[in-house]
Design a protein around this motif. Structure first.
Motif, PDB file in Angstrom:
ATOM      1  N   PHE A  73       1.189  -1.105   0.079  1.00 22.87           N
ATOM      2  CA  PHE A  73      -0.208   0.421   0.367  1.00 22.87           C
ATOM      3  C   PHE A  73       0.840   1.118  -0.213  1.00 22.87           C
ATOM      4  O   PHE A  73       2.058   1.528   0.282  1.00 22.87           O
ATOM      5  CB  PHE A  73      -1.192   0.063   1.009  1.00 22.87           C
ATOM      6  CG  PHE A  73      -2.235  -1.247   0.815  1.00 22.87           C
ATOM      7  CD1 PHE A  73      -2.738  -1.543   0.226  1.00 22.87           C
ATOM      8  CD2 PHE A  73      -2.090  -1.998   2.192  1.00 22.87           C
ATOM      9  CE1 PHE A  73      -3.681  -2.173   0.237  1.00 22.87           C
ATOM     10  CE2 PHE A  73      -3.253  -3.034   2.333  1.00 22.87           C
ATOM     11  CZ  PHE A  73      -3.886  -2.830   1.038  1.00 22.87           C
ATOM     12  N   TYR A  74       0.583   2.468  -0.443  1.00 18.16           N
ATOM     13  CA  TYR A  74       1.074   3.885  -0.648  1.00 18.16           C
ATOM     14  C   TYR A  74       0.155   4.092  -0.610  1.00 18.16           C
ATOM     15  O   TYR A  74      -1.514   4.744  -1.441  1.00 18.16           O
ATOM     16  CB  TYR A  74       1.386   4.533  -2.097  1.00 18.16           C
ATOM     17  CG  TYR A  74       1.507   5.232  -2.495  1.00 18.16           C
ATOM     18  CD1 TYR A  74       2.566   5.860  -0.938  1.00 18.16           C
ATOM     19  CD2 TYR A  74       1.686   6.567  -3.228  1.00 18.16           C
ATOM     20  CE1 TYR A  74       3.285   7.646  -1.511  1.00 18.16           C
ATOM     21  CE2 TYR A  74       1.569   7.031  -3.866  1.00 18.16           C
ATOM     22  CZ  TYR A  74       2.254   8.007  -2.633  1.00 18.16           C
ATOM     23  OH  TYR A  74       2.372   9.442  -2.738  1.00 18.16           O
ATOM     24  N   ILE A  75      -0.209   5.775   1.118  1.00 17.99           N
ATOM     25  CA  ILE A  75      -0.676   5.680   1.161  1.00 17.99           C
ATOM     26  C   ILE A  75      -0.320   7.157   1.679  1.00 17.99           C
ATOM     27  O   ILE A  75       0.027   7.196   2.919  1.00 17.99           O
ATOM     28  CB  ILE A  75      -1.507   5.296   2.696  1.00 17.99           C
ATOM     29  CG1 ILE A  75      -2.058   3.545   2.254  1.00 17.99           C
ATOM     30  CG2 ILE A  75      -2.532   6.204   3.655  1.00 17.99           C
ATOM     31  CD1 ILE A  75      -2.773   2.851   3.175  1.00 17.99           C
ATOM     32  N   TYR A  76      -1.058   7.940   1.677  1.00 17.14           N
ATOM     33  CA  TYR A  76      -0.872   9.604   1.817  1.00 17.14           C
ATOM     34  C   TYR A  76      -1.606  10.271   2.319  1.00 17.14           C
ATOM     35  O   TYR A  76      -2.969  10.082   1.625  1.00 17.14           O
ATOM     36  CB  TYR A  76       0.094  10.591   0.537  1.00 17.14           C
ATOM     37  CG  TYR A  76      -0.814  10.540  -0.982  1.00 17.14           C
ATOM     38  CD1 TYR A  76      -1.340   9.232  -1.611  1.00 17.14           C
ATOM     39  CD2 TYR A  76      -1.272  11.748  -0.673  1.00 17.14           C
ATOM     40  CE1 TYR A  76      -1.744   9.381  -2.437  1.00 17.14           C
ATOM     41  CE2 TYR A  76      -2.571  11.999  -2.260  1.00 17.14           C
ATOM     42  CZ  TYR A  76      -2.692  11.061  -2.749  1.00 17.14           C
ATOM     43  OH  TYR A  76      -3.547  10.731  -3.259  1.00 17.14           O
ATOM     44  N   LEU A  77      -1.322  11.770   2.916  1.00 14.76           N
ATOM     45  CA  LEU A  77      -2.494  12.549   3.163  1.00 14.76           C
ATOM     46  C   LEU A  77      -3.091  13.060   1.771  1.00 14.76           C
ATOM     47  O   LEU A  77      -2.104  14.261   1.970  1.00 14.76           O
ATOM     48  CB  LEU A  77      -1.646  13.347   4.457  1.00 14.76           C
ATOM     49  CG  LEU A  77      -3.214  13.925   5.144  1.00 14.76           C
ATOM     50  CD1 LEU A  77      -4.232  13.889   5.695  1.00 14.76           C
ATOM     51  CD2 LEU A  77      -2.359  14.739   6.298  1.00 14.76           C
ATOM     52  N   CYS A  78      -4.230  13.800   1.707  1.00 17.49           N
ATOM     53  CA  CYS A  78      -4.436  14.716   0.554  1.00 17.49           C
ATOM     54  C   CYS A  78      -5.180  16.071   1.486  1.00 17.49           C
ATOM     55  O   CYS A  78      -5.943  16.062   1.813  1.00 17.49           O
ATOM     56  CB  CYS A  78      -5.235  13.859  -0.421  1.00 17.49           C
ATOM     57  SG  CYS A  78      -5.703  15.032  -1.390  1.00 17.49           S
ATOM     58  N   GLY A  80      -5.008  17.453   3.598  1.00 20.01           N
ATOM     59  CA  GLY A  80      -4.469  17.796   5.001  1.00 20.01           C
ATOM     60  C   GLY A  80      -5.527  17.193   6.013  1.00 20.01           C
ATOM     61  O   GLY A  80      -5.861  16.816   7.106  1.00 20.01           O
ATOM     62  N   MET A  81      -6.171  16.104   5.069  1.00 16.68           N
ATOM     63  CA  MET A  81      -7.825  16.009   5.759  1.00 16.68           C
ATOM     64  C   MET A  81      -8.247  14.351   5.104  1.00 16.68           C
ATOM     65  O   MET A  81      -8.368  13.719   6.935  1.00 16.68           O
ATOM     66  CB  MET A  81      -8.888  16.993   5.584  1.00 16.68           C
ATOM     67  CG  MET A  81      -9.039  17.673   6.013  1.00 16.68           C
ATOM     68  SD  MET A  81     -10.915  18.246   5.792  1.00 16.68           S
ATOM     69  CE  MET A  81     -11.087  19.564   6.667  1.00 16.68           C
ATOM     70  N   TYR A  82      -8.088  14.869   4.166  1.00 15.44           N
ATOM     71  CA  TYR A  82      -8.168  12.713   3.938  1.00 15.44           C
ATOM     72  C   TYR A  82      -6.847  12.012   3.359  1.00 15.44           C
ATOM     73  O   TYR A  82      -5.945  12.277   2.433  1.00 15.44           O
ATOM     74  CB  TYR A  82      -9.351  12.680   2.496  1.00 15.44           C
ATOM     75  CG  TYR A  82     -10.298  14.265   2.626  1.00 15.44           C
ATOM     76  CD1 TYR A  82     -11.448  13.378   3.444  1.00 15.44           C
ATOM     77  CD2 TYR A  82      -9.931  15.155   2.662  1.00 15.44           C
ATOM     78  CE1 TYR A  82     -12.737  13.541   3.843  1.00 15.44           C
ATOM     79  CE2 TYR A  82     -11.558  16.200   3.010  1.00 15.44           C
ATOM     80  CZ  TYR A  82     -12.402  15.340   3.960  1.00 15.44           C
ATOM     81  OH  TYR A  82     -13.508  15.939   4.226  1.00 15.44           O
ATOM     82  N   TRP A  83      -7.476  10.247   3.397  1.00 17.76           N
ATOM     83  CA  TRP A  83      -6.178   9.803   3.321  1.00 17.76           C
ATOM     84  C   TRP A  83      -5.962   9.080   1.885  1.00 17.76           C
ATOM     85  O   TRP A  83      -7.569   8.524   1.974  1.00 17.76           O
ATOM     86  CB  TRP A  83      -5.942   8.883   4.250  1.00 17.76           C
ATOM     87  CG  TRP A  83      -5.334   9.021   5.676  1.00 17.76           C
ATOM     88  CD1 TRP A  83      -6.439   9.600   6.722  1.00 17.76           C
ATOM     89  CD2 TRP A  83      -4.317   9.284   6.060  1.00 17.76           C
ATOM     90  NE1 TRP A  83      -4.965  10.294   8.167  1.00 17.76           N
ATOM     91  CE2 TRP A  83      -4.273  10.351   7.136  1.00 17.76           C
ATOM     92  CE3 TRP A  83      -3.221   9.470   5.225  1.00 17.76           C
ATOM     93  CZ2 TRP A  83      -2.705  10.529   8.157  1.00 17.76           C
ATOM     94  CZ3 TRP A  83      -1.647  10.031   5.597  1.00 17.76           C
ATOM     95  CH2 TRP A  83      -1.634  10.668   6.929  1.00 17.76           C
ATOM     96  N   MET A  84      -5.410   8.767   0.757  1.00 12.94           N
ATOM     97  CA  MET A  84      -5.731   8.165   0.028  1.00 12.94           C
ATOM     98  C   MET A  84      -4.788   6.852   0.055  1.00 12.94           C
ATOM     99  O   MET A  84      -4.295   6.575   0.144  1.00 12.94           O
ATOM    100  CB  MET A  84      -5.303   8.619  -1.265  1.00 12.94           C
ATOM    101  CG  MET A  84      -5.798  10.887  -1.501  1.00 12.94           C
ATOM    102  SD  MET A  84      -7.291  10.986  -1.916  1.00 12.94           S
ATOM    103  CE  MET A  84      -8.105  11.061  -0.572  1.00 12.94           C
ATOM    104  N   LYS A 117     -10.677   3.220   8.526  1.00 12.21           N
ATOM    105  CA  LYS A 117     -10.692   3.295   9.640  1.00 12.21           C
ATOM    106  C   LYS A 117      -9.183   3.019   8.506  1.00 12.21           C
ATOM    107  O   LYS A 117      -7.735   2.401   9.023  1.00 12.21           O
ATOM    108  CB  LYS A 117     -10.272   2.950  10.411  1.00 12.21           C
ATOM    109  CG  LYS A 117     -11.435   2.689  11.033  1.00 12.21           C
ATOM    110  CD  LYS A 117     -11.980   2.685  13.277  1.00 12.21           C
ATOM    111  CE  LYS A 117     -12.981   2.755  13.527  1.00 12.21           C
ATOM    112  NZ  LYS A 117     -14.353   3.828  12.607  1.00 12.21           N
ATOM    113  N   ILE A 118      -8.854   3.576   7.522  1.00 11.32           N
ATOM    114  CA  ILE A 118      -6.905   4.014   7.243  1.00 11.32           C
ATOM    115  C   ILE A 118      -6.834   4.907   6.473  1.00 11.32           C
ATOM    116  O   ILE A 118      -7.244   5.925   6.872  1.00 11.32           O
ATOM    117  CB  ILE A 118      -7.845   2.829   5.636  1.00 11.32           C
ATOM    118  CG1 ILE A 118      -8.034   1.956   4.894  1.00 11.32           C
ATOM    119  CG2 ILE A 118      -6.027   2.965   4.562  1.00 11.32           C
ATOM    120  CD1 ILE A 118      -8.512   1.659   4.120  1.00 11.32           C
ATOM    121  N   ASP A 119      -5.196   4.820   7.324  1.00 12.12           N
ATOM    122  CA  ASP A 119      -4.351   5.698   7.478  1.00 12.12           C
ATOM    123  C   ASP A 119      -3.288   5.678   7.354  1.00 12.12           C
ATOM    124  O   ASP A 119      -2.536   4.386   7.057  1.00 12.12           O
ATOM    125  CB  ASP A 119      -4.596   7.080   9.024  1.00 12.12           C
ATOM    126  CG  ASP A 119      -4.976   5.645  10.415  1.00 12.12           C
ATOM    127  OD1 ASP A 119      -3.503   4.878  10.332  1.00 12.12           O
ATOM    128  OD2 ASP A 119      -5.298   5.567  10.908  1.00 12.12           O
TER     129      ASP A 119
END
Length: 183
Positions: A73-78, A80-84, A117-119
């Motif tokens: 998984f590649y997860i980043y904050l978009c 300032g509020m949402y995890w992609m 609940k993914i971050d």
DNA sequence: ACGATGATGAAC
DNA sequence: TTCATCATCGTA
């Protein structure tokens, strides 16, 4: 029956993996509960040449995961509020990934990560059950068959330009790298 | 149509 | 260390 999708599935060109993910299930374990949601919308991000892909800036601390092994998984904050939520695809050292934009009952990349609940904690994890987040196959062979035509092309899949990437310029912002499962 | 909200990469 | 930007969403 439901089957965990192996890393080999993801170790292919991102433009093949992305449409193939439609109809498969994103599975999340939260506490004792397991949630399975059908994937309905994805986007492909394809290498350093793709000006919409974060890897167009080359290797950085953030993009390093995209240069790694497929099936992680590649997860980043978009904003300032949402995890992609993305899954790395293709060969090692070739940066590409599929963004999961929507699942059944949760349309929108920011909404699905909030609800499941993914971050940041899952960033870099392999898509396998021990990570608490993984992908499973569709229901059964007969229903899969309904998705395909004689030419092996998915008839129930709509292809469009990607969302929110106008910054990528006239060529890359218009590539039809978004795949949506029709109802 | 706009503000919330903070990481990221590039410039200085 | 500052600064503009940003793979979004809910409310107006």
């Amino acid at each position: 029956m439901k089957k965990v999708i192996s890393q080999k599935f993801f170790n292919r060109p991102v433009l093949e993996v992305a449409p193939d993910l439609l109809g498969k299930y994103l599975v999340r374990k939260i506490g004792q509960k397991i949630v399975r949601l059908k994937i309905t919308e994805v986007e492909a991000y394809d290498g350093e040449k793709d000006l919409a892909c974060h890897a167009c800036k080359g290797r950085t601390q953030r993009t390093e995961i995209m240069y790694g092994e497929a099936g992680h998984f590649y997860i980043y904050l978009c904003y300032g509020m949402y995890w992609m939520l993305n899954i790395v695809t293709g060969e090692k050292n070739y940066p590409s990934a599929v963004l999961i934009r929507g699942v059944e009952g949760s349309e929108g990349p920011g909404k699905l990560t909030r609800e499941l609940k993914i971050d940041k904690r899952q960033n870099g994890f392999p898509a396998l059950p021990f990570s608490g987040l993984w992908i499973e196959g569709g229901e059964d062979p007969s229903s899969r068959a309904k998705l395909t035509t004689g030419r092996g092309q998915k008839s129930a899949v709509r292809r469009t330009a990607r969302i929110g990437v106008s910054y990528a310029g006239p060529i890359w912002s218009k590539k039809k790298y978004r795949f949506v499962l029709k109802k």
